[in-house]
Design a protein around this motif. Structure first.
Motif, PDB file in Angstrom:
ATOM      1  N   ASP A 152      16.123  41.672   5.532  1.00 42.66           N
ATOM      2  CA  ASP A 152      15.454  41.723   4.243  1.00 42.66           C
ATOM      3  C   ASP A 152      16.411  41.840   3.069  1.00 42.66           C
ATOM      4  O   ASP A 152      16.065  41.448   1.941  1.00 42.66           O
ATOM      5  CB  ASP A 152      14.480  42.912   4.205  1.00 42.66           C
ATOM      6  N   ASP A 153      17.594  42.394   3.304  1.00 43.79           N
ATOM      7  CA  ASP A 153      18.541  42.570   2.198  1.00 43.79           C
ATOM      8  C   ASP A 153      19.462  41.367   2.014  1.00 43.79           C
ATOM      9  O   ASP A 153      20.408  41.410   1.220  1.00 43.79           O
ATOM     10  CB  ASP A 153      19.372  43.838   2.400  1.00 43.79           C
ATOM     11  N   HIS A 173      24.923  42.528  -0.427  1.00 45.82           N
ATOM     12  CA  HIS A 173      25.781  43.649  -0.807  1.00 45.82           C
ATOM     13  C   HIS A 173      27.056  43.174  -1.488  1.00 45.82           C
ATOM     14  O   HIS A 173      28.162  43.679  -1.200  1.00 45.82           O
ATOM     15  CB  HIS A 173      26.116  44.513   0.412  1.00 45.82           C
ATOM     16  N   GLY A 174      26.953  42.225  -2.377  1.00 48.12           N
ATOM     17  CA  GLY A 174      28.105  41.748  -3.132  1.00 48.12           C
ATOM     18  C   GLY A 174      28.984  40.766  -2.391  1.00 48.12           C
ATOM     19  O   GLY A 174      29.977  40.293  -2.934  1.00 48.12           O
ATOM     20  N   THR A 175      28.633  40.460  -1.158  1.00 53.68           N
ATOM     21  CA  THR A 175      29.416  39.506  -0.368  1.00 53.68           C
ATOM     22  C   THR A 175      28.667  38.181  -0.284  1.00 53.68           C
ATOM     23  O   THR A 175      27.446  38.158  -0.095  1.00 53.68           O
ATOM     24  CB  THR A 175      29.657  40.038   1.042  1.00 53.68           C
ATOM     25  N   VAL A 176      29.424  37.091  -0.408  1.00 54.68           N
ATOM     26  CA  VAL A 176      28.829  35.751  -0.328  1.00 54.68           C
ATOM     27  C   VAL A 176      29.457  35.002   0.835  1.00 54.68           C
ATOM     28  O   VAL A 176      30.696  34.918   0.942  1.00 54.68           O
ATOM     29  CB  VAL A 176      29.042  34.964  -1.633  1.00 54.68           C
ATOM     30  N   ILE A 177      28.625  34.482   1.690  1.00 57.97           N
ATOM     31  CA  ILE A 177      29.087  33.554   2.739  1.00 57.97           C
ATOM     32  C   ILE A 177      28.660  32.156   2.278  1.00 57.97           C
ATOM     33  O   ILE A 177      27.479  31.788   2.381  1.00 57.97           O
ATOM     34  CB  ILE A 177      28.462  33.888   4.103  1.00 57.97           C
ATOM     35  N   PRO A 178      29.612  31.381   1.744  1.00 53.47           N
ATOM     36  CA  PRO A 178      29.227  30.144   1.060  1.00 53.47           C
ATOM     37  C   PRO A 178      29.137  28.923   1.982  1.00 53.47           C
ATOM     38  O   PRO A 178      29.733  28.878   3.063  1.00 53.47           O
ATOM     39  CB  PRO A 178      30.351  29.954   0.048  1.00 53.47           C
ATOM     40  N   ASN A 179      28.338  27.947   1.523  1.00 54.77           N
ATOM     41  CA  ASN A 179      28.314  26.593   2.083  1.00 54.77           C
ATOM     42  C   ASN A 179      28.183  26.545   3.608  1.00 54.77           C
ATOM     43  O   ASN A 179      28.935  25.853   4.299  1.00 54.77           O
ATOM     44  CB  ASN A 179      29.567  25.816   1.637  1.00 54.77           C
TER      45      ASN A 179
END
Length: 309
Positions: A185-186, A263-269
């Motif tokens: 959910d987050d 939580h401020g982290t991005v796993i992109p593309n």
């Protein structure tokens, strides 16, 4: 004397018969053939029903009309029908749909009609094959407008004062996609692209005995969505456009590109692909729902078959 009386009676009877024939009213002339087109979009789930939309007045269509004696049904005697109107264009004249040349309804005849739209495309007709389109490329401009009407049969002038109702059906299929995240959910899912490849874009069409396409040639990729759209939790969201495709049975490759935010982290593309057997039929609208996981994509088991917009 008896012979004389018999002769008088015979003569009088003949005179009365001639008088009756002379005063019998002539069969009234039948009026012109005219048309009332609509666009139907049957439900793919039931094969029936659906909605009916107004036919666009700015788009001429074309008709073939065949004639049979009133007592002869099209289903049994179609091969014996004669040509009455041969591939003529029908236009809206401001008050009704009609051909440029007036055609009066033939006395004691039932008419059966087939039609296609728009009138600007190349089409053929046969009693057995119905409306036929050859070598259509859906990538060509205007190809998505193709429609047809199967036999509107055994029409009599008295049914509707010479007006033939024509239910047009789109010759193609429509696809659209929605997404449902299956992530914690987050985690926010930002969808960036949805596309489908391995689709053939050329083919030939016949409307009888069942409307179908024979696809040929190369395949292409259809992009349904490209941009950035956020989906949180387990929320359902329809994305992108509804696109026309040639009806076909295909092992389609569905591709989704997305980012995951948490939580401020991005796993992109993140690029996920899945092969899915899809069957698209003439005149249907298919709405697929893609399940997005952290490491893959899947599909809802119940494809929704919608009506055309």
């Amino acid at each position: 004397m008896k012979s004389t009386i018999t002769h008088i009676l015979t003569t009088l009877g003949a005179a009365l018969l001639l008088a009756a024939c002379a005063t019998e009213p002539a069969q009234p002339d039948l009026g012109p053939v005219s048309y009332a087109p609509v666009v139907t979009s049957p439900s793919a789930r039931t094969g029936e029903g659906g909605c009916t939309n107004l036919y666009p007045k700015e788009v001429p269509f074309a008709v073939w009309v065949r004639a049979l004696d009133e007592q002869m049904l099209w289903a049994e005697y179609a091969d014996e029908s004669t040509s009455f109107i041969d591939n003529e264009q029908v236009e809206w004249n401001g008050s009704e749909w009609n051909t440029s040349a007036e055609h009066l309804w033939p006395a004691d005849k039932a008419l059966s009609l087939m039609a296609y739209s728009p009138a600007s495309v190349e089409a053929r007709f046969s009693v057995r094959g119905g409306i036929e389109f050859d070598n259509v490329d859906i990538l060509a401009e205007g190809a998505e407008q193709l429609m047809f009407a199967n036999p509107v049969s055994d029409q009599l002038y008295t049914f509707n004062n010479g007006v033939i109702n024509i239910p047009f059906t789109p010759a193609l299929a429509q696809l659209s996609f929605a997404v449902i995240p299956h992530v914690p959910d987050d985690v926010e899912v930002v969808v960036k692209k949805i596309s489908v490849s391995n689709i053939q874009h050329c083919g030939s069409f016949c409307s009888l005995p069942e409307a179908s396409w024979a696809t040929t040639g190369d395949t292409y990729e259809v992009v349904f969505f490209e941009g950035e759209e956020s989906v949180m939790g387990s929320g359902y969201k329809q994305l992108g456009t509804t696109e026309w495709v040639l009806p076909q049975s295909v092992m389609a490759r569905v591709k989704v590109v997305c980012d995951f935010h948490a939580h401020g982290t991005v796993i992109p593309n993140q690029v996920f692909e899945a092969d899915e057997k899809m069957i698209w039929r003439v005149g249907k609208n298919y709405a697929y729902t893609i399940k997005i996981y952290m490491d893959s994509i899947g599909f809802m088991h119940d494809v929704i078959f919608e009506e055309f917009d």
